[in-house]
Design a protein around this motif. Structure first.
Motif, PDB file in Angstrom:
ATOM      1  N   ARG A  57       0.842  -0.796  -7.269  1.00  0.00           N
ATOM      2  CA  ARG A  57       1.802  -0.584  -8.363  1.00  0.00           C
ATOM      3  C   ARG A  57       1.149  -0.351  -9.726  1.00  0.00           C
ATOM      4  N   PRO A  58       0.098  -1.069 -10.102  1.00  0.00           N
ATOM      5  CA  PRO A  58      -0.488  -0.819 -11.428  1.00  0.00           C
ATOM      6  C   PRO A  58      -1.205   0.520 -11.556  1.00  0.00           C
ATOM      7  N   ILE A  59      -1.532   1.165 -10.438  1.00  0.00           N
ATOM      8  CA  ILE A  59      -2.310   2.411 -10.508  1.00  0.00           C
ATOM      9  C   ILE A  59      -1.560   3.596  -9.899  1.00  0.00           C
ATOM     10  N   THR A  60      -0.243   3.471  -9.765  1.00  0.00           N
ATOM     11  CA  THR A  60       0.584   4.570  -9.280  1.00  0.00           C
ATOM     12  C   THR A  60       1.861   4.642 -10.106  1.00  0.00           C
ATOM     13  N   LYS A  61       2.610   5.717  -9.902  1.00  0.00           N
ATOM     14  CA  LYS A  61       3.916   5.852 -10.536  1.00  0.00           C
ATOM     15  C   LYS A  61       5.028   5.243  -9.687  1.00  0.00           C
ATOM     16  N   PHE A  62       4.732   5.032  -8.391  1.00  0.00           N
ATOM     17  CA  PHE A  62       5.768   4.602  -7.455  1.00  0.00           C
ATOM     18  C   PHE A  62       5.064   4.023  -6.245  1.00  0.00           C
ATOM     19  N   SER A  63       5.462   2.824  -5.818  1.00  0.00           N
ATOM     20  CA  SER A  63       4.862   2.188  -4.650  1.00  0.00           C
ATOM     21  C   SER A  63       5.947   1.404  -3.936  1.00  0.00           C
ATOM     22  N   GLU A  64       6.307   1.838  -2.716  1.00  0.00           N
ATOM     23  CA  GLU A  64       7.432   1.227  -2.006  1.00  0.00           C
ATOM     24  C   GLU A  64       7.143   1.130  -0.512  1.00  0.00           C
ATOM     25  N   GLN A  65       7.659   0.094   0.104  1.00  0.00           N
ATOM     26  CA  GLN A  65       7.685  -0.027   1.556  1.00  0.00           C
ATOM     27  C   GLN A  65       9.061   0.401   2.050  1.00  0.00           C
ATOM     28  N   ILE A  66       9.094   1.207   3.100  1.00  0.00           N
ATOM     29  CA  ILE A  66      10.367   1.588   3.707  1.00  0.00           C
ATOM     30  C   ILE A  66      10.786   0.477   4.669  1.00  0.00           C
ATOM     31  N   VAL A  67      11.925  -0.121   4.409  1.00  0.00           N
ATOM     32  CA  VAL A  67      12.377  -1.275   5.202  1.00  0.00           C
ATOM     33  C   VAL A  67      13.517  -0.917   6.149  1.00  0.00           C
ATOM     34  N   ASP A  68      13.985   0.326   6.100  1.00  0.00           N
ATOM     35  CA  ASP A  68      15.066   0.783   6.964  1.00  0.00           C
ATOM     36  C   ASP A  68      14.902   2.281   7.170  1.00  0.00           C
ATOM     37  N   GLY A  69      14.996   2.730   8.400  1.00  0.00           N
ATOM     38  CA  GLY A  69      14.822   4.153   8.687  1.00  0.00           C
ATOM     39  C   GLY A  69      15.793   5.033   7.930  1.00  0.00           C
ATOM     40  N   ASN A  70      16.982   4.516   7.606  1.00  0.00           N
ATOM     41  CA  ASN A  70      17.956   5.320   6.866  1.00  0.00           C
ATOM     42  C   ASN A  70      17.505   5.610   5.434  1.00  0.00           C
ATOM     43  N   ASN A  71      16.500   4.876   4.945  1.00  0.00           N
ATOM     44  CA  ASN A  71      16.015   5.080   3.583  1.00  0.00           C
ATOM     45  C   ASN A  71      14.907   6.123   3.488  1.00  0.00           C
ATOM     46  N   VAL A  72      14.468   6.655   4.631  1.00  0.00           N
ATOM     47  CA  VAL A  72      13.349   7.603   4.620  1.00  0.00           C
ATOM     48  C   VAL A  72      13.601   8.807   3.714  1.00  0.00           C
ATOM     49  N   PRO A  73      14.732   9.531   3.847  1.00  0.00           N
ATOM     50  CA  PRO A  73      14.903  10.741   3.033  1.00  0.00           C
ATOM     51  C   PRO A  73      14.921  10.467   1.536  1.00  0.00           C
ATOM     52  N   SER A  74      15.650   9.433   1.108  1.00  0.00           N
ATOM     53  CA  SER A  74      15.745   9.172  -0.332  1.00  0.00           C
ATOM     54  C   SER A  74      14.413   8.691  -0.897  1.00  0.00           C
ATOM     55  N   THR A  75      13.688   7.883  -0.129  1.00  0.00           N
ATOM     56  CA  THR A  75      12.399   7.372  -0.615  1.00  0.00           C
ATOM     57  C   THR A  75      11.395   8.502  -0.790  1.00  0.00           C
ATOM     58  N   ILE A  76      11.321   9.402   0.165  1.00  0.00           N
ATOM     59  CA  ILE A  76      10.373  10.518   0.059  1.00  0.00           C
ATOM     60  C   ILE A  76      10.777  11.472  -1.057  1.00  0.00           C
ATOM     61  N   ARG A  77      12.059  11.760  -1.180  1.00  0.00           N
ATOM     62  CA  ARG A  77      12.505  12.668  -2.247  1.00  0.00           C
ATOM     63  C   ARG A  77      12.179  12.093  -3.622  1.00  0.00           C
ATOM     64  N   GLU A  78      12.436  10.794  -3.815  1.00  0.00           N
ATOM     65  CA  GLU A  78      12.159  10.166  -5.101  1.00  0.00           C
ATOM     66  C   GLU A  78      10.665  10.117  -5.376  1.00  0.00           C
ATOM     67  N   ALA A  79       9.863   9.844  -4.348  1.00  0.00           N
ATOM     68  CA  ALA A  79       8.417   9.782  -4.530  1.00  0.00           C
ATOM     69  C   ALA A  79       7.857  11.138  -4.948  1.00  0.00           C
TER      70      ALA A  79
END
Length: 546
Positions: free
Chosen positions: A119-141
């Motif tokens: 997190r301190p050396i990136t703009k975005f750092s997330e773990q995907i905790v549900d398969g339904n979140n894959v599209p939104s997480t990748i698009r936002e990243a």
């Protein structure tokens, strides 16, 4: 479909063509999903090198490069590359694996909280905790990686989430228009420039990411204002331009600083905080106009009197359209400085001593390469000589790192430069120290079928630090080492090793390797003995007193 299949489709939806890296057990679902995709997986020999490759892909294309690792030790090997991309404003996505998060039978084996580590050396750092979140997480990243200021993002896909089923659908890839500068700010900039008696234009790292070349060239041609650049601003404007003063390669007392000291206005284009401005501001002293995608960050040495915030090209075009040629300006002093700078920089261009002087190397490489050919640099004392002495004719033809300034990135960045530009000649220049930090990627370059020239500047020491050590009055201690036989080393990877015996021999080998297939490694003895006598000479002893 499986979440890992959807993950890959989301990457394809974003236009991803390559993934660089080293998969592990926790990536096997994703690896299987990649098997039948349009994305090419390129296996590297170290995750750090994969990160450098992805970052350079982002630097050259403006689209995030993607790299892959497993959990724990694989993911932590991305840390330096993440900082490299983040500080250098290079869009990059890192994908890491993780043990199952819903139910685990292995305790804490290999588990590190990489998401929080990043997190301190990136703009975005997330773990995907549900398969339904894959599209939104990748698009936002991807959105964040590209958005000004570009940088690194990290996504962690746990093993059990990759395997679960999902019926989520992909998001449309939606671009956005960058805001335009306020008309009042443009008007104030025009007034300040027209009132200045000795304005100077500075091109920084931010300007080298965008299509600012034409707009800036038209501005300089109309106004006659002289310009210089930072190390990462090189090549935005053809440095053969008669108004080019040079590159600020040192923090202080460099050749250009006498011209900068005389300026009453600095027009600072694309200034990035990772490259501190090559001038020191004083209240009541010179004025500064900050033209960038975002406002200036104020500190003790940088507090511009005007921010022109918006798309850089549009801002310059708007200023050029309404400005009149500054009638009160007198550029005769700058022309004197330009002549003095060129005289100093070309002094050793024909010196044929061997081991070779870095200035002579720069001269030879410039004469052998066309305007669009590319040199990539690792980090060492030679970077100063290339920044000062190597004139760039086109953007992104001298890839150096003056942000994180890490060693080990020179060879991986050259590999991507060649992969993306197969018709251009590409040379990787490395110190022996930096080269050995990712030298294993010679095998990757050979496997990729690249035609690449790698020059190793061999002085058996960490030369930059030795220069600093001596300059600060310390004894010579702790910075010397031994090197392998680089010719045999190169040959063992399936590359071709060469060792010149003199300058003419080097020129012959260089011409051969630039036109021959395969990866060629040149072990070149280098002479840094003049660093102190030249780098510590100030132009102020001559031109500044005129």
């Amino acid at each position: 479909m499986k979440s890992s299949d959807l993950f890959v489709k989301a990457l394809e939806n974003e236009g991803v063509k390559y993934i660089y890296g080293i998969p592990g057990e926790e990536n096997l679902d994703l690896l299987n999903s990649l098997k039948d995709s349009t994305i090419e997986l390129i296996i590297t020999r170290h995750e750090q090198a994969a990160g450098f490759m992805a970052a350079t892909y982002g630097r050259l294309t403006g689209h995030p490069g993607v790299c892959l690792s497993t959990l724990g030790p694989g993911a932590t090997n991305f840390v330096t590359a993440a900082a490299y991309a983040q500080l250098g404003a290079m869009p990059m996505m890192m994908i890491g694996g993780q043990k199952p998060i819903r139910k685990s039978k292995q305790g804490r084996f290999q588990i590190v909280d990489v998401v929080n580590l990043m997190r301190p050396i990136t703009k975005f750092s997330e773990q995907i905790v549900d398969g339904n979140n894959v599209p939104s997480t990748i698009r936002e990243a991807f959105r964040l990686a590209i958005e000004e200021r570009p940088g690194a993002v990290y996504i962690e896909l746990p093993e059990d989430i990759a395997d679960e089923q999902t019926d989520a659908s992909l998001f449309d890839v939606v671009g956005h228009q960058r805001p335009l500068a306020d008309a009042n700010a443009v008007s104030q900039a025009v007034q300040m420039i027209q009132e200045a008696k000795m304005p100077l234009l500075l091109i920084g790292a931010g300007a080298n990411r965008k299509a600012t070349r034409q707009a800036l060239t038209e501005f300089i041609d109309k106004t006659g204002i002289y310009f210089f650049n930072t190390q990462m601003g090189k090549g935005v404007i053809d440095e053969r331009h008669p108004k080019f003063l040079g590159t600020a390669a040192l923090s202080a007392n460099d050749f250009l600083h006498c011209a900068i000291d005389r300026a009453d206005l600095i027009i600072n284009i694309g200034h990035d905080v990772i490259e501190k401005p090559p001038f020191f501001m004083e209240k009541g002293g010179k004025k500064v106009i900050h033209i960038n995608f975002f406002p200036a960050r104020i500190d003790d040495v940088y507090f511009p009197q005007l921010n022109v915030v918006g798309d850089i090209s549009h801002s310059i075009e708007a200023i050029t359209e309404t400005i009149n040629i500054p009638q009160s300006a007198d550029y005769s002093y700058y022309e004197t400085v330009r002549e003095e700078v060129n005289s100093h920089l070309t002094k050793y261009f024909e010196d044929d001593r061997f081991p070779m002087l870095p200035q002579r190397l720069v001269s030879i490489l410039r004469s052998e390469l066309d305007a669009e050919d590319i040199i990539t640099l690792d980090n060492g004392i030679y970077k100063i000589w290339f920044a000062r002495n190597y004139k760039c004719y086109s953007p992104n033809t001298l890839l150096l790192d003056n942000a994180l300034a890490t060693m080990g990135a020179g060879l991986p960045s050259a590999m991507i430069a060649k992969q993306l530009n197969p018709d251009k000649k590409v040379i990787s220049v490395n110190g022996d120290g930096g080269f050995m930090m990712n030298s294993q990627e010679l095998e990757t370059a050979v496997r990729m079928g690249l035609n690449l020239v790698v020059i190793i500047l061999n002085d058996n020491a960490y030369g930059m630090i030795k220069w600093k050590q001596e300059d600060m009055g310390f004894d010579n201690f702790g910075l010397d080492y031994g090197n392998p036989d680089f010719v045999a080393y190169a040959n063992s990877f399936g590359a071709h090793g060469h060792r010149p015996e003199n300058v003419d021999d080097f020129k012959r080998i260089l011409q051969h390797t630039l036109n021959a297939p395969g990866v060629h490694v040149i072990d070149l003895p280098i002479d840094y003995s003049l660093n102190h006598s030249i780098l510590n000479v100030m132009l102020k002893e001559s031109a500044c007193k005129i």
